[in-house]
Design a protein around this motif. Sequence first.
Motif, PDB file in Angstrom:
ATOM      1  N   UNK A   1       0.842  -1.202   0.000  1.00 34.60           N
ATOM      2  CA  UNK A   1       0.000   0.000   0.000  1.00 34.60           C
ATOM      3  C   UNK A   1       0.877   1.252   0.000  1.00 34.60           C
ATOM      4  N   UNK A   2       0.258   2.397  -0.294  1.00 39.98           N
ATOM      5  CA  UNK A   2       0.936   3.672  -0.135  1.00 39.98           C
ATOM      6  C   UNK A   2       0.981   4.053   1.336  1.00 39.98           C
ATOM      7  N   UNK A   3       1.972   4.858   1.714  1.00 41.62           N
ATOM      8  CA  UNK A   3       2.164   5.182   3.132  1.00 41.62           C
ATOM      9  C   UNK A   3       1.010   5.996   3.707  1.00 41.62           C
ATOM     10  N   UNK A   4       0.178   6.601   2.840  1.00 43.71           N
ATOM     11  CA  UNK A   4      -0.930   7.418   3.331  1.00 43.71           C
ATOM     12  C   UNK A   4      -2.068   6.586   3.910  1.00 43.71           C
ATOM     13  N   UNK A   5      -2.101   5.286   3.640  1.00 47.29           N
ATOM     14  CA  UNK A   5      -3.224   4.467   4.135  1.00 47.29           C
ATOM     15  C   UNK A   5      -2.754   3.347   5.065  1.00 47.29           C
ATOM     16  N   UNK A   6      -1.589   3.539   5.699  1.00 43.47           N
ATOM     17  CA  UNK A   6      -1.089   2.441   6.538  1.00 43.47           C
ATOM     18  C   UNK A   6      -1.866   2.285   7.837  1.00 43.47           C
ATOM     19  N   UNK A   7      -2.452   3.351   8.358  1.00 45.01           N
ATOM     20  CA  UNK A   7      -3.185   3.175   9.617  1.00 45.01           C
ATOM     21  C   UNK A   7      -4.416   2.300   9.421  1.00 45.01           C
ATOM     22  N   UNK A   8      -5.084   2.443   8.304  1.00 44.65           N
ATOM     23  CA  UNK A   8      -6.216   1.560   8.027  1.00 44.65           C
ATOM     24  C   UNK A   8      -5.744   0.117   7.898  1.00 44.65           C
ATOM     25  N   UNK A   9      -4.593  -0.081   7.228  1.00 44.66           N
ATOM     26  CA  UNK A   9      -4.122  -1.442   6.951  1.00 44.66           C
ATOM     27  C   UNK A   9      -3.327  -2.057   8.107  1.00 44.66           C
ATOM     28  N   UNK A  10      -2.688  -1.224   8.913  1.00 46.11           N
ATOM     29  CA  UNK A  10      -1.832  -1.744   9.987  1.00 46.11           C
ATOM     30  C   UNK A  10      -2.458  -1.613  11.369  1.00 46.11           C
ATOM     31  N   UNK A  11      -3.574  -0.896  11.476  1.00 46.92           N
ATOM     32  CA  UNK A  11      -4.261  -0.758  12.766  1.00 46.92           C
ATOM     33  C   UNK A  11      -5.703  -1.275  12.649  1.00 46.92           C
ATOM     34  N   UNK A  12      -6.534  -0.591  11.852  1.00 51.12           N
ATOM     35  CA  UNK A  12      -7.959  -0.932  11.797  1.00 51.12           C
ATOM     36  C   UNK A  12      -8.175  -2.356  11.288  1.00 51.12           C
ATOM     37  N   UNK A  13      -7.543  -2.696  10.158  1.00 48.72           N
ATOM     38  CA  UNK A  13      -7.758  -4.010   9.542  1.00 48.72           C
ATOM     39  C   UNK A  13      -7.286  -5.161  10.435  1.00 48.72           C
ATOM     40  N   UNK A  14      -6.063  -5.142  10.964  1.00 47.69           N
ATOM     41  CA  UNK A  14      -5.670  -6.262  11.829  1.00 47.69           C
ATOM     42  C   UNK A  14      -6.490  -6.341  13.121  1.00 47.69           C
ATOM     43  N   UNK A  15      -6.988  -5.206  13.628  1.00 46.95           N
ATOM     44  CA  UNK A  15      -7.864  -5.260  14.798  1.00 46.95           C
ATOM     45  C   UNK A  15      -9.174  -5.948  14.449  1.00 46.95           C
ATOM     46  N   UNK A  16      -9.706  -5.666  13.268  1.00 48.01           N
ATOM     47  CA  UNK A  16     -10.913  -6.358  12.794  1.00 48.01           C
ATOM     48  C   UNK A  16     -10.655  -7.853  12.686  1.00 48.01           C
ATOM     49  N   UNK A  17      -9.505  -8.220  12.133  1.00 51.92           N
ATOM     50  CA  UNK A  17      -9.184  -9.639  11.953  1.00 51.92           C
ATOM     51  C   UNK A  17      -9.052 -10.356  13.296  1.00 51.92           C
ATOM     52  N   UNK A  18      -8.398  -9.712  14.251  1.00 49.95           N
ATOM     53  CA  UNK A  18      -8.258 -10.326  15.572  1.00 49.95           C
ATOM     54  C   UNK A  18      -9.630 -10.533  16.212  1.00 49.95           C
ATOM     55  N   UNK A  19     -10.541  -9.574  16.042  1.00 50.65           N
ATOM     56  CA  UNK A  19     -11.890  -9.708  16.593  1.00 50.65           C
ATOM     57  C   UNK A  19     -12.645 -10.864  15.934  1.00 50.65           C
ATOM     58  N   UNK A  20     -12.316 -11.118  14.663  1.00 52.45           N
ATOM     59  CA  UNK A  20     -12.956 -12.210  13.925  1.00 52.45           C
ATOM     60  C   UNK A  20     -12.264 -13.554  14.158  1.00 52.45           C
TER      61      UNK A  20
END
Length: 649
Positions: free
Chosen positions: A258-277
Amino acid sequence: MDGRNFYITTPIYYVNDIPHIGHAYTTIACDVMSRYKRMKGYDVHFLTGTDEHGQKIQTAAEAKGMTPQELVDKIHVNFKELWKVLDIGNDDFIRTTEPRHVRVVQAMFKKLMDQGDIYKGTYEGQYCVPCETYVPESSAGEGNTCPDCGRPLTLMQEESYFFRASKYVPQLIAHYEKHLNGVMPRVRYNEIMSFLRGEVRDQSVSRTTLKWGIPIPGDEKHVIYVWFDALINYATASGYLDDPAMFRKYWPSVRHVVGKDIIRFHCVVWPLMLLALGLEPPVSVVAHGWWTVDGEKMSKSKGNVVDPFKMVELYGADAFRYFLLREVPFGHDGDFSEAALVGRINSDLANDLGNLLNRTLQMIVSYRDGVVPAAGLDDPLDRELRALAETTLGRVDEAMERFAFDDALKAIWALIGRANKYIDETMPWKLAKEGPSERLDSVLSSLYEALRLSALLVAPYMPGTSRRIWDQLGLEGTPLERVYDDFAWGEGSGAVVRKAEVLFPRIDLEAWKKVRAGELPKAGKAEAASPGEMEHEPEIGIEAFRAVEMRVAQIVKVEEIPKSRKLYKLEVDLGYEKRTVCSGIKAFFKPEELEGRRVVLVTNLKPAKLCGIESNGMILAASVKVDGNSEALTLVVPAGEIPLGSRVS
């Protein structure tokens, strides 16, 4: 987990605009990695696609008098067309408006609701409409602006569903402490860890202010927040609902680029969603930098947005692919310069790779009737080239594990450069006249093997070029069908080479500049200026100088041209080939003074017809005043017995 599976994804690109260099860069990088892993024996799944929901799409569609679906159906095709033009070999292309994706998003949302990890509340905050995201007060830019796009923020309040992100933060921190490559490069890892150790709030995951999105099951006045929806595409396309066996196969090996501008979605929000699932976070999220153009930020108003379609039309897909991944270390910001692209084509692709292929095939044709000989009498130079070839595979593999595409290409070009130097050191043209045939066999065999390996190594980066090299080497199939670990030095003997067209024709820089009229001032000419008054040609960059190919040659025959008072017809020997050159030095030298002399020849001038004779090159010489009035000419000659064909730089 099967260690020979590899799942790689681009972000899904928002379809509110036409594709640009940033989209091309990410997708080329993923394509190169997927091709490389296949050639390493991996079972690869490569995904890209388009993000098609959200406020910007709804607003753009209304402005055009279209439905949002009609708009995205039309625009997403631009991305598919660009991938064809760039020779991208993705396995799947996902659209977030597809039924398969809608089903997965709603299923995941419902699962999180059922287990209490999504709840309803009221959200108030500063909202960026273009980015479709709330911005924490601590992150807002000067003048209450969005830190990403710089536009003004709007205070909004609405009923919203929230994801309990904060609940899973300690678990994600522990994951990243154990998996240091979970975020790459290291500077982004540090950024994400710092953010996680700060305040991570529960995330708003629905909207009531727009209709163009996936409805929440059982509460359809809410649509699912575009980022929550978009991130799930990676699971959809790997079979989360429709093909659980496929999901079990590929998900444990997933890498997001990904581009560095969207890393918080990919490195914070998305893995938190995955852990919850109850799912594992990605193996790695690799963030690359941004591109500027000639030192300036890309902007429609400035008219400097790089059009990938145009770049491919002008220079070819492979040259464009090579340049983007060679010019800048992946993860760093980069500056795109068309002049630098032309320089890379002339130096790396034409002078280095193209020249190695041309010289080698010419000698195999001239000395062995086009049949690759088996290795005969070897010596330390042969063993040195072979040792470098064997270590190059390891160096490339190590670099690719780090997503260091530029380092991998440097290693490949070190081999190509060493092979070019090997020609000058071994002097096959001399061996053909004087040395034992077994020694020449080893030299030609070694050069062929270096080219065969080079074709394999460049295949992920320049698939079309590698196929053309493979064909000229007389090999069947394509290098992309081969496995690196199966390569064995010396297996090419007996192949019949097929010398064909030049791989990368050199670009005439003067003509190139004239096409872009006004870029350089017109040079003045001084007839008899003193050294202190001397006028110079316009300054050039190193790329322009590298484009001039000069080599050591020997004049073997001199003939007068009856129609000319100034020109001699010269036959010159470059070691690997002979050429005819017309040179205006008749007034200064007798034929016997020239025959046998070594000179420096410019070898990549376009052929010119002089007095009906085609001249292929130019002899370097300097004119001097000998008594204040008369002029003498001095040839530029190499000192000592430098091998014919040696590059002058």
